[in-house]
Motif scaffolding. Structure first.
Motif, PDB file in Angstrom:
ATOM      1  N   UNK A 356       0.856  -1.188   0.000  1.00 51.62           N
ATOM      2  CA  UNK A 356       0.000   0.000   0.000  1.00 51.62           C
ATOM      3  C   UNK A 356       0.891   1.236   0.000  1.00 51.62           C
ATOM      4  N   UNK A 357       0.480   2.253  -0.760  1.00 55.22           N
ATOM      5  CA  UNK A 357       1.256   3.495  -0.838  1.00 55.22           C
ATOM      6  C   UNK A 357       0.324   4.682  -0.674  1.00 55.22           C
ATOM      7  N   UNK A 358       0.716   5.596   0.193  1.00 60.64           N
ATOM      8  CA  UNK A 358       0.004   6.858   0.328  1.00 60.64           C
ATOM      9  C   UNK A 358       1.015   7.985   0.193  1.00 60.64           C
ATOM     10  N   UNK A 359       0.613   9.087  -0.445  1.00 63.91           N
ATOM     11  CA  UNK A 359       1.538  10.175  -0.693  1.00 63.91           C
ATOM     12  C   UNK A 359       0.781  11.472  -0.900  1.00 63.91           C
ATOM     13  N   UNK A 360       1.471  12.558  -0.612  1.00 64.38           N
ATOM     14  CA  UNK A 360       0.920  13.885  -0.840  1.00 64.38           C
ATOM     15  C   UNK A 360       2.028  14.758  -1.407  1.00 64.38           C
ATOM     16  N   UNK A 361       1.743  15.437  -2.485  1.00 68.21           N
ATOM     17  CA  UNK A 361       2.747  16.251  -3.153  1.00 68.21           C
ATOM     18  C   UNK A 361       3.382  17.231  -2.169  1.00 68.21           C
ATOM     19  N   UNK A 362       4.701  17.242  -2.145  1.00 63.60           N
ATOM     20  CA  UNK A 362       5.515  18.119  -1.278  1.00 63.60           C
ATOM     21  C   UNK A 362       5.445  17.752   0.201  1.00 63.60           C
ATOM     22  N   UNK A 363       4.808  16.634   0.532  1.00 60.96           N
ATOM     23  CA  UNK A 363       4.713  16.239   1.945  1.00 60.96           C
ATOM     24  C   UNK A 363       5.176  14.791   2.192  1.00 60.96           C
ATOM     25  N   UNK A 364       5.800  14.162   1.213  1.00 60.96           N
ATOM     26  CA  UNK A 364       6.386  12.847   1.436  1.00 60.96           C
ATOM     27  C   UNK A 364       5.509  11.680   1.035  1.00 60.96           C
ATOM     28  N   UNK A 365       6.079  10.496   1.193  1.00 60.19           N
ATOM     29  CA  UNK A 365       5.434   9.248   0.763  1.00 60.19           C
ATOM     30  C   UNK A 365       5.627   8.181   1.828  1.00 60.19           C
ATOM     31  N   UNK A 366       4.633   7.326   1.972  1.00 59.82           N
ATOM     32  CA  UNK A 366       4.713   6.178   2.876  1.00 59.82           C
ATOM     33  C   UNK A 366       4.410   4.909   2.089  1.00 59.82           C
ATOM     34  N   UNK A 367       5.329   3.945   2.139  1.00 59.95           N
ATOM     35  CA  UNK A 367       5.135   2.641   1.493  1.00 59.95           C
ATOM     36  C   UNK A 367       5.015   1.595   2.590  1.00 59.95           C
ATOM     37  N   UNK A 368       3.908   0.852   2.584  1.00 64.65           N
ATOM     38  CA  UNK A 368       3.668  -0.170   3.601  1.00 64.65           C
ATOM     39  C   UNK A 368       3.601  -1.553   2.946  1.00 64.65           C
ATOM     40  N   UNK A 369       4.433  -2.433   3.437  1.00 63.99           N
ATOM     41  CA  UNK A 369       4.486  -3.817   2.941  1.00 63.99           C
ATOM     42  C   UNK A 369       3.904  -4.729   4.008  1.00 63.99           C
ATOM     43  N   UNK A 370       2.949  -5.560   3.618  1.00 62.40           N
ATOM     44  CA  UNK A 370       2.318  -6.517   4.537  1.00 62.40           C
ATOM     45  C   UNK A 370       2.685  -7.936   4.102  1.00 62.40           C
ATOM     46  N   UNK A 371       3.321  -8.677   4.996  1.00 68.16           N
ATOM     47  CA  UNK A 371       3.665 -10.075   4.725  1.00 68.16           C
ATOM     48  C   UNK A 371       2.963 -10.991   5.723  1.00 68.16           C
TER      49      UNK A 371
END
Length: 506
Positions: A356-371
């Motif tokens: 899953x990826x959430x992001x906002x322009x000029x405010x960074x990105x979060x990538x979440x990996x679920x195993x």
């Protein structure tokens, strides 16, 4: 209906897949690749299961009358996200003691050329004859690839071992350090090619490369790639590592998983402009879900997971680009090309996980990996360099002199006494001669005359207390051998870490 271990339908022009007891497609025919696409092996049958079927893929495979029922009409998702209805003929198959299923698929209403008791059409006979010829050609190619992969792996193991040992002892500001790190990077790239070549040449694309482990160690090594002095070092990044102390265990292919995390962390670092200092946070935690959960495009079933999150405060991704982030060759970075996050997505989903990826322009990105995880704990094997030293006696056996020289130099530098032998026969003669207590046997699995497993059996008879460590660049570990297996090519750090781990076991 029986097929040999080569899976004779591999060259069939119609779709055919070999499915294991977990519902994972292990092998596929050329016809299956043509209909469903290239990302087919080592993924669940459910990934091509179409909408509108009465049963889910899991329910279909779990039917008690599956092998005796007449061919079923099933809707599948094909390349281009089209729906195609096919007749599915199911037969049983035992592979390495494991019960599997062979699913053959034909257009609805067509004759089924391989139903027992039914005559085979002339067209099918011609197709099968052509398939046999193609299989013979492929076997020759596989033998050549296998030989090249073995020799290439041995040479790279020696190169990586010596370079990593020198880097371990070299001062951080040494003028030659950068050149050595570039050589190490090139050798590691060569190792990836060698492993891909070995995987191609392996007769069985098995999933046993996925071993139970602790993801914390993989994440630490990933971050170290960007913290080491050298071209990859990111001095404008402030790192935050937050790892669960008692992390659930997960099943994963360590090399593939590290490739995925390196790509994710690399994206995070490159998203931070070099003219300012930014932050990258890597966290790992246990997660329990009691009901189906959605995180962006990731759909998670109830159960236990390990969740890895990589978060940056960089430039972010525009909302209109978010739907395309998993597309092959799509990138928001100018001048870049390649599989990018599509590669990450493929690795994670092939492990039964999700991204899953959430992001906002000029405010960074979060990538979440679920195993998917097990509520069991595998000890985090992170050790300080001084803890890797030892004084035990090790017998190293390999038919390649380069590897014996490298192993002896590396292990001796960490205090071990190292004996070497170029064959199983010479190793046994050395043991029978006596004079040294052998605490650990390190043996290649593939050797002329006497294999590593045969040698291990004889050593256990002579020296029951001696611990065994297998190594190979081609043969995968057997069930129960995963903890005592070292994949070639390996670095000096990988060798001494594994040696200490095996010697520390009760």
């Amino acid at each position: 209906m029986k097929f040999d271990s080569q899976f004779d339908l591999e060259s069939a022009g119609w779709p055919a897949v070999l499915v294991d007891s977990q519902g994972v497609m292990c092998r596929a025919s050329q016809g299956a690749f043509a209909v469903f696409g290239s990302m087919l092996e080592h993924v669940y049958l459910a990934s091509i299961w179409g909408a509108g079927n009465e049963l889910t893929a899991e329910q279909f495979l779990g039917r008690p009358d599956l092998l005796t029922a007449p061919p079923a009409k099933i809707k599948f998702r094909t390349k281009g996200n089209m729906t195609l209805e096919l007749q599915v003929l199911v037969s049983g198959y035992t592979r390495d003691g494991q019960k599997c299923l062979v699913l053959q698929m034909f257009p609805a209403g067509s004759a089924l050329p391989l139903v027992e008791g039914q005559s085979i059409s002339p067209e099918a006979k011609a197709q099968l004859a052509e398939a046999v010829q193609q299989k013979q050609k492929l076997d020759c190619a596989l033998k050549l690839a296998r030989t090249v992969a073995l020799d290439f792996n041995n040479a790279l193991t020696s190169i990586l071992g010596h370079i990593s040992l020198i880097l371990e002892k070299m001062e951080p500001d040494h003028p030659w350090r950068r050149s050595l790190m570039e050589a190490e990077k090139a050798a590691e790239r060569g190792a990836e090619i060698a492993n891909d070549l070995a995987a191609f040449s392996r007769q069985e694309k098995d999933v046993r490369a996925q071993q139970t482990g602790n993801l914390n160690a993989v994440l630490r090594r990933t971050v170290e790639v960007f913290q080491k002095p050298g071209p990859s070092q990111s001095i404008h990044v402030e790192w935050h590592l937050d790892l669960e102390s008692r992390l659930y265990s997960a099943n994963f292919d360590e090399a593939k998983m590290q490739q995925a995390f390196v790509k994710v962390v690399e994206n995070a670092v490159q998203a931070i402009p070099k003219e300012r200092r930014g932050k990258v946070q890597v966290s790992c935690r246990n997660l329990e879900l009691s009901e189906p959960t959605h995180d962006q495009s990731a759909n998670l079933a109830p159960g236990s997971y390990v969740c890895v999150e990589v978060k940056d405060d960089g430039c972010g991704i525009a909302s209109d680009m978010m739907p395309r982030i998993f597309e092959p060759f799509f990138t928001t970075k100018y001048g870049h090309r390649g599989l990018g996050l599509a590669w990450v997505y493929g690795i994670i989903t092939n492990h039964g996980g999700n991204v899953a990826i959430s992001s906002e322009l000029d405010h960074g990105t979060s990538v979440r990996v679920y195993l998917p995880a097990n509520k069991k704990f595998v000890k985090d094997t992170a050790r300080k360099i001084e803890e890797l030293h030892g004084s035990e006696t090790i017998l190293m056996v390999d038919d390649e002199d380069l590897l014996l020289t490298m192993g002896q130099m590396v292990l001796s530098a960490f205090g071990y006494k190292v004996l070497t032998a170029t064959s199983g026969e010479k190793a046994l003669a050395l043991i029978k001669k006596g004079g040294d207590r052998i605490d650990l046997l390190i043996t290649d699995l593939v050797m002329p005359q006497m294999s590593g497993r045969e040698l291990a059996e004889k050593v256990r008879e002579l020296l029951p207390d001696t611990k065994i460590l297998f190594s190979s660049g081609y043969v995968r570990p057997a069930s129960g051998e995963e903890d005592n297996y070292l994949q070639k090519p390996f670095t000096s750090q990988g060798l001494v870490h594994k040696v200490k781990q095996v010697l520390s076991t009760q």
